[in-house]
Design an enzyme around this catalytic site. Sequence first.
Site, mmCIF file in Angstrom:
data_model
loop_
_atom_site.group_PDB
_atom_site.id
_atom_site.type_symbol
_atom_site.label_atom_id
_atom_site.label_comp_id
_atom_site.label_asym_id
_atom_site.label_seq_id
_atom_site.Cartn_x
_atom_site.Cartn_y
_atom_site.Cartn_z
ATOM 1 N N ASN A 9 0.896 -1.094 -0.018
ATOM 2 C CA ASN A 9 -0.041 -0.039 -0.049
ATOM 3 C C ASN A 9 1.048 1.253 -0.014
ATOM 4 O OD1 ASN A 9 -2.072 2.127 0.440
ATOM 5 N ND2 ASN A 9 -2.406 1.294 2.589
ATOM 6 N N LYS A 11 0.126 4.332 -0.281
ATOM 7 C CA LYS A 11 -0.521 5.470 0.434
ATOM 8 C C LYS A 11 -0.313 6.580 -0.424
ATOM 9 C CE LYS A 11 0.058 3.092 4.965
ATOM 10 N NZ LYS A 11 0.026 3.100 6.322
ATOM 11 N N HIS A 96 -9.526 1.390 5.643
ATOM 12 C CA HIS A 96 -8.010 1.410 6.196
ATOM 13 C C HIS A 96 -8.296 2.569 7.314
ATOM 14 C CE1 HIS A 96 -3.944 2.669 6.602
ATOM 15 N NE2 HIS A 96 -3.689 1.395 6.054
ATOM 16 N N GLU A 98 -6.521 4.835 8.290
ATOM 17 C CA GLU A 98 -6.287 6.358 8.066
ATOM 18 C C GLU A 98 -7.592 6.901 7.616
ATOM 19 O OE1 GLU A 98 -2.883 5.499 5.748
ATOM 20 O OE2 GLU A 98 -1.510 4.867 7.540
ATOM 21 N N GLU A 165 -4.884 -5.017 10.674
ATOM 22 C CA GLU A 165 -3.837 -4.070 10.961
ATOM 23 C C GLU A 165 -3.969 -3.307 12.406
ATOM 24 O OE1 GLU A 165 -2.158 -2.730 7.069
ATOM 25 O OE2 GLU A 165 -3.773 -1.305 7.270
ATOM 26 N N GLY A 171 3.068 1.904 11.119
ATOM 27 C CA GLY A 171 3.993 2.804 10.753
ATOM 28 C C GLY A 171 4.956 3.343 12.035
ATOM 29 N N SER A 204 3.981 -2.590 10.124
ATOM 30 C CA SER A 204 5.361 -2.684 10.360
ATOM 31 C C SER A 204 5.868 -3.882 9.999
ATOM 32 C CB SER A 204 5.732 -2.517 11.831
ATOM 33 O OG SER A 204 5.243 -1.103 11.996
HETATM 34 P P1 13P Z 1 3.310 0.139 7.594
HETATM 35 O O1 13P Z 1 3.927 -1.022 6.978
HETATM 36 O O2 13P Z 1 4.207 1.311 7.288
HETATM 37 O O3 13P Z 1 3.432 -0.057 9.267
HETATM 38 O O4 13P Z 1 1.835 0.458 7.368
HETATM 39 C C1 13P Z 1 0.974 -0.734 7.321
HETATM 40 C C2 13P Z 1 -0.250 0.033 6.516
HETATM 41 O O5 13P Z 1 -1.231 0.673 7.127
HETATM 42 C C3 13P Z 1 -0.785 -0.782 5.291
HETATM 43 O O6 13P Z 1 -1.971 -0.657 4.849
#
Ligand code: 13P
Length: 243
Positions: A9, A11, A96, A98, A165, A171, A204
């Site tokens: 992803n 982003k 997601h 976010e 997740e 992150g 992560s």
């Molecule tokens: P990270 O791998 O940066 O922790 O992000 C995970 C994520 O949100 C994938 O959709």
Amino acid sequence: MRKPVIAGNWKMHMTCAEAREYLSVFLPLVAHTPQDRNLVIAPPFTALSTVAESARDSHLRLSSQNVHWEDKGAFTAEVSPLMLLEHKVCYSIVGHSEPRKYYSESDEQINRRARSAQTHGLIPIVCVGESDEQRERGEAERVIRRQVEQGLEGIDSAKVVIAYEPIWAIGTGKTCESKEANRICGLIRDWVGFSDLIIQYGGSVKPGNIDELMSMSDIDGVLVGGASLDPKGFARIANFEYC
Ligand code: 13P
């Protein structure tokens, strides 16, 4: 037989030029990746056609980072499933953490997005996961169960991917222990009641922990954020080996 889905992803990263450069490194490194797994990249909408074009002769599949429930209409800033199909998109990430956090996306909206994706032949990747505070208060399972049940209402379990997740692992560099991630994925499978359900872990994920995560009995793939931005690192993730 559950075929793992390894998805990156991106982003809000990668211009079209950067995406082209990335794929020129990444694609040769996954040219011999075993076909027992599906490889997916979710670029920003603006880079979808560039990635589709560059990956035309490869087995890399495309995902969008969201999808709207209507085919067209006055929905500024949204993208419809029909628009995605034109770009050979196969998957759509919905729910997601976010957009849940920044735009207050509800489980009901997420479910509408997932159903619309499925109706059009796109496979929704429905993200679920608890926050730090919810886990500390002992509410993780209840929160995830609600997200799963509401997010999957009216959904065909054979044509969906769930991504577990935990928000505190996204992150942050703090990966959820593989045994705990596996336990939650197992619970999700039981709640949904479909043994062939594809369940990813995200949060992560990196080259250093992919083999262990993928060796867990209930983890059928990963959704990778930060580490998917490095073509060599993501190729190592794509080429995971069971340990
Ligand atoms: P990270 O791998 O940066 O922790 O992000 C995970 C994520 O949100 C994938 O959709």
